[in-house]
Write an enzyme that holds these catalytic residues in place. Structure first.
Site: not given
Ligand code: ASP
Length: 345
Positions: A16, A60, A62, A92-93, A169, A281-283
């Site tokens: 982003t 991106d 992802s 960030t993803d 995380t 753990t999932q916690c």
């Molecule tokens: N979809 C974006 C990415 O991870 C989200 C971001 O950067 O905040 O590239």
């Protein structure tokens, strides 16, 4: 006279921070690095020598995969002696996965690799991108009184905090403080100034070793997230995935799973076939303690390895890294339980 200004290499992968709105679809799309520089004229006010490298096609995050991690590692390795620190601009993803992966791929790191990005594009009037970028550069340039870089590890800088990369995380899709570390304190707090938490910073116990880079990440791994009533067919189909070598089992509480016979047998069969299974753990907070409950102990008896307080991101990338090193399965299991670079308490 030699130039004594801090030398920082910025590596732009996408995300982003550098995106722009597509005039037709209105969706955010990666843009190129010059756009990013144009939007932060303040960078020139930093008395730093800033180099930059950009992914041929910014992505991106992802779309991030181990090949991209390898590209980042190669750029850092090739430029290691020419720069004091590195700032990686990233979406960030999947930032916490990249931060964890880089921490394993860059063994014996003694320079800062600060990963940052933003929730709003840097070209917008209201943006967290400019502040994150400038703070990341300042952290990468920070030095101790002995002249060594203050941060000597992979870390994520986001809004008010610097976190250890392999402890982080993403916890919010829309808050500026998007990252957190549930089992480890912040490495620095960002307010009026940058206050380092010196006791939390990574320091090698032994003498500094030369940087050792590893590119092979074995992706024959997966997660299995338990839930009450999980069908046997689901568990068996995941465990019977062709070529599966490692599995991160996300269990209840302190590392507990169902006591049904079929479940234990399915897990044991996979362990006996050589699949390395790590219990986390999932916690959000706390760790796996296989001795606290009978249900955890029974799982441990099948040969599942406790992942203690590893994050999901650190657990899966550590498995990829260790399996990629082509070591014996027993050694993978051993090292999964050892702290390699601050990922585990
Ligand atoms: N979809 C974006 C990415 O991870 C989200 C971001 O950067 O905040 O590239």
């Amino acid at each position: 006279m030699a130039d004594k200004r801090p030398r920082i290499l910025m590596i732009y992968t996408g995300g982003t921070i550098g995106m722009k709105e597509n005039p037709v679809t209105k969706a955010l799309e990666p843009f190129d690095f010059n756009h990013l520089l144009d939007n932060v004229p303040k960078l020139k006010m930093l008395d730093f020598e800033i180099g930059h490298h950009q992914f041929k096609t910014p992505i991106d995050s992802s779309d991030m995969n181990p090949k991209h991690w390898g590209q980042i590692v190669r750029v850092i390795h090739d430029n290691y002696n020419d720069y004091d620190g590195f700032v990686v601009l990233h979406g960030t993803d999947t930032m916490a996965y990249t931060a964890s992966a880089l921490s394993f791929m860059l063994q014996d790191l003694t320079k800062p690799v600060i990963i940052t990005g933003s929730q709003l594009p840097i070209g917008e009037v209201r943006t967290d991108g400019e502040e994150n970028l400038i703070t990341a550069l300042q952290i990468a340039a920070a030095q101790d009184p002995d002249g060594r870089q203050t941060v000597r590890e992979v870390a994520i800088l986001f809004e008010n905090y610097l976190w250890r990369g392999n402890r982080s995380t993403k916890r919010s899709a829309d808050n500026f403080n998007a990252f957190h570390s549930n089992n480890y304190p912040e490495l620095a707090k960002i307010g009026l100034g940058i206050t380092f938490n010196r006791d939390a910073l990574w320091r090698t116990k032994a003498v500094d070793m030369p940087l050792e880079v590893h590119y092979d990440m074995d992706t024959n791994v997966t997660f299995l997230d338990l839930f009450p009533g999980i069908p046997e067919t689901v568990v068996r189909s995941v465990l019977n995935t062709p070529n599966l070598k490692g599995l991160v089992l996300k269990t209840f509480g302190a590392g507990n799973g169902p006591g049904e016979k079929w479940f234990r047998e399915a897990i044991k069969d996979a362990v006996d076939r050589g699949v390395v299974i790590i219990n986390i753990t999932q916690c959000a907070n706390g760790e796996v303690d296989p001795y606290r409950y009978m249900s955890g102990l029974e799982l441990a008896k099948t040969g599942v390895i406790p992942g203690h307080d590893l994050t999901s991101e650190a657990a899966i990338t550590k498995l990829m890294y260790l399996l990629g090193r082509n070591m014996k399965i027993e050694d993978v299991k051993h090292y999964m339980q050892c702290d390699l670079c601050g990922e585990m308490s």
